[in-house]
Design an enzyme around this catalytic site. Sequence first.
Site, mmCIF file in Angstrom:
data_model
loop_
_atom_site.group_PDB
_atom_site.id
_atom_site.type_symbol
_atom_site.label_atom_id
_atom_site.label_comp_id
_atom_site.label_asym_id
_atom_site.label_seq_id
_atom_site.Cartn_x
_atom_site.Cartn_y
_atom_site.Cartn_z
ATOM 1 N N ASP A 149 6.730 -3.273 6.485
ATOM 2 C CA ASP A 149 6.715 -1.973 5.812
ATOM 3 C C ASP A 149 5.568 -1.132 6.368
ATOM 4 O O ASP A 149 4.546 -0.924 5.714
ATOM 5 C CB ASP A 149 6.597 -2.151 4.300
ATOM 6 C CG ASP A 149 6.961 -0.882 3.533
ATOM 7 O OD1 ASP A 149 7.401 0.088 4.168
ATOM 8 O OD2 ASP A 149 6.799 -0.883 2.306
ATOM 9 N N PHE A 229 6.440 1.569 -6.660
ATOM 10 C CA PHE A 229 6.547 2.207 -7.977
ATOM 11 C C PHE A 229 6.212 3.688 -7.899
ATOM 12 O O PHE A 229 5.650 4.183 -6.919
ATOM 13 C CB PHE A 229 5.616 1.523 -8.989
ATOM 14 C CG PHE A 229 4.159 1.529 -8.599
ATOM 15 C CD1 PHE A 229 3.383 2.678 -8.712
ATOM 16 C CD2 PHE A 229 3.541 0.374 -8.127
ATOM 17 C CE1 PHE A 229 2.038 2.690 -8.363
ATOM 18 C CE2 PHE A 229 2.191 0.371 -7.762
ATOM 19 C CZ PHE A 229 1.446 1.537 -7.880
ATOM 20 N N GLU A 231 4.569 6.283 -11.067
ATOM 21 C CA GLU A 231 4.158 6.187 -12.458
ATOM 22 C C GLU A 231 3.208 7.310 -12.860
ATOM 23 O O GLU A 231 2.434 7.824 -12.053
ATOM 24 C CB GLU A 231 3.497 4.831 -12.731
ATOM 25 C CG GLU A 231 2.332 4.489 -11.822
ATOM 26 C CD GLU A 231 1.933 3.025 -11.917
ATOM 27 O OE1 GLU A 231 2.802 2.171 -12.150
ATOM 28 O OE2 GLU A 231 0.735 2.723 -11.726
ATOM 29 N N PRO A 371 -4.538 -0.190 -6.679
ATOM 30 C CA PRO A 371 -3.828 -0.344 -7.957
ATOM 31 C C PRO A 371 -4.005 -1.730 -8.551
ATOM 32 O O PRO A 371 -4.378 -2.680 -7.851
ATOM 33 C CB PRO A 371 -2.368 -0.107 -7.553
ATOM 34 C CG PRO A 371 -2.305 -0.609 -6.138
ATOM 35 C CD PRO A 371 -3.638 -0.262 -5.526
ATOM 36 N N GLY A 372 -3.732 -1.833 -9.854
ATOM 37 C CA GLY A 372 -3.774 -3.126 -10.530
ATOM 38 C C GLY A 372 -2.381 -3.703 -10.655
ATOM 39 O O GLY A 372 -1.816 -4.235 -9.720
ATOM 40 N N HIS A 395 -6.065 -4.161 -1.224
ATOM 41 C CA HIS A 395 -5.062 -3.113 -1.449
ATOM 42 C C HIS A 395 -4.455 -3.196 -2.832
ATOM 43 O O HIS A 395 -3.564 -2.427 -3.178
ATOM 44 C CB HIS A 395 -3.980 -3.159 -0.380
ATOM 45 C CG HIS A 395 -2.865 -4.145 -0.625
ATOM 46 N ND1 HIS A 395 -3.075 -5.467 -0.951
ATOM 47 C CD2 HIS A 395 -1.509 -3.999 -0.569
ATOM 48 C CE1 HIS A 395 -1.920 -6.079 -1.093
ATOM 49 N NE2 HIS A 395 -0.950 -5.222 -0.879
ATOM 50 N N ALA A 397 -4.339 -6.005 -6.679
ATOM 51 C CA ALA A 397 -4.796 -7.219 -7.341
ATOM 52 C C ALA A 397 -4.397 -8.462 -6.561
ATOM 53 O O ALA A 397 -5.116 -9.458 -6.542
ATOM 54 C CB ALA A 397 -4.230 -7.279 -8.760
#
EC number: 6.5.1.8
Length: 479
Positions: A149, A229, A231, A371-372, A395, A397
């Site tokens: 990716d 995602f 959000e 991000p988490g 990058h 968690a």
Amino acid sequence: MSKLNLTGKELRAIGYPEGPVISVAMNIMRKAYKYESKADALNRLKQILETPENFVTDEVLGNIAQQLLPKPRDIEGAEISLNQTGISFNVFGQEHIEEGAMHQMYQAAKLPVAVAGALMPDAHSGYGLPIGGVLATDNAVIPYGVGVDIGCRMCLSIFDLNPKDLLDREAFFARELGEATLFGSGAQFDNAANDEVMDNPLFYEMPLLKNLHGRAWKQLGTSGSGNHFAEFGVVNITEKDEVAGVEAGTYIGFLTHSGSRALGAHIANHYTRLAISKRRLPQEAKNLAWLGLDEQEGMEYWLAMNLAGDYASACHHVIHNKIAKQLGREPVKIVENHHNFAWKEILDGKEVIVHRKGATPAGKEVLGIIPGSMTADGFIVKGKGEVAAVNSASHGAGRRMSRSRAIQSVTDKEFRDELKKFGVKLLGGGLDESPFAYKDIHTVMQSQKALVDIIGTFTPKIVKMDGASHRSWKKKNVE
């Protein structure tokens, strides 16, 4: 409930090539997902076909992914031995990193072209270079050091709006999430968006890219499957930072995570095959095969990789522009960064190629997003330029469970209760991406205090992902 029945014709219709992979896929799906609907099973198989690298370590689906990954064609080059010791590299948060990721990094460190390396605290096993692996090389680029990716990235728009609106107007924000992008490995728009990236002359000059141009245009502004995602959430800036330029306070944030879609996957697999054919590495290291930037194939990959990165960026901008238009205002700040890419950088006075596969650029005062999970905070960070980490940070968690293990060990009720506990509305998504599948983001951030400064947080509230019922472990509910 009827049991799953797939045919070779159905797998070929969604793009599976002729060969052993068809029978392997049918057998695995019939055994492990025998109570899944045919539509959901085919959707799962599409995801594996699109990004086999994401599934190669999965206990159940890994065998299908292995069949789909590039294999050498004609071996042209001389056999290459790995260095006995390899370069030294620093590991951050080693106590939280699985042995498989460490082993993959040790293999990468033994490459003759390796110059420097580091392993981030969210690291876990990948394919070729581990996820969370950073490797600097001398005039060489490793397609699987970047990953399938290409240009997978984060993008955060910060809007000067009252976060209370997310609760008071939840239906509005949920609707806008649903209309801003499409999710899934094969997702395409009937009416494609437009962006100057689609006019890049490389699309007409390189045969591989020319054949991908039409599909890439239809996928412009779409999002992937798996952990990708879009959000809405609450951004909290504790104090004004000169680099970020955002006043202290709370805001509404819109955060997206996705990459270069089918375009990047085809580029990665095509040039990995070429690299493997040119560099005869030991079996355990063959997916670390490289292309020299003084070789035609290496320069072709470099140009194609950068185009895929620009394309991934354009996908995010298309989505964010839609949201800004619907909200009726421009963001006060946009923060974004790649985390699957290779850059030309100066290290110890010399130009090197820095591969960050699942790692965030963290050069001096460089902004980024870490991000988490769908319930855990993400962090807006500013790099410290730590050379020991090759100017990098984690990058995210990082996974602590494979997708299959998460599906088998987490119940739907536990998942729903966790979302309720944190006040998160989930649109799509499934057990394989549940918060339980990830490491504790606060532990990860503690392990990289020397690498980044935290200047703000992002707390998820309305989350849109691919999937839904097809990621529930239906078998548990009927046996």
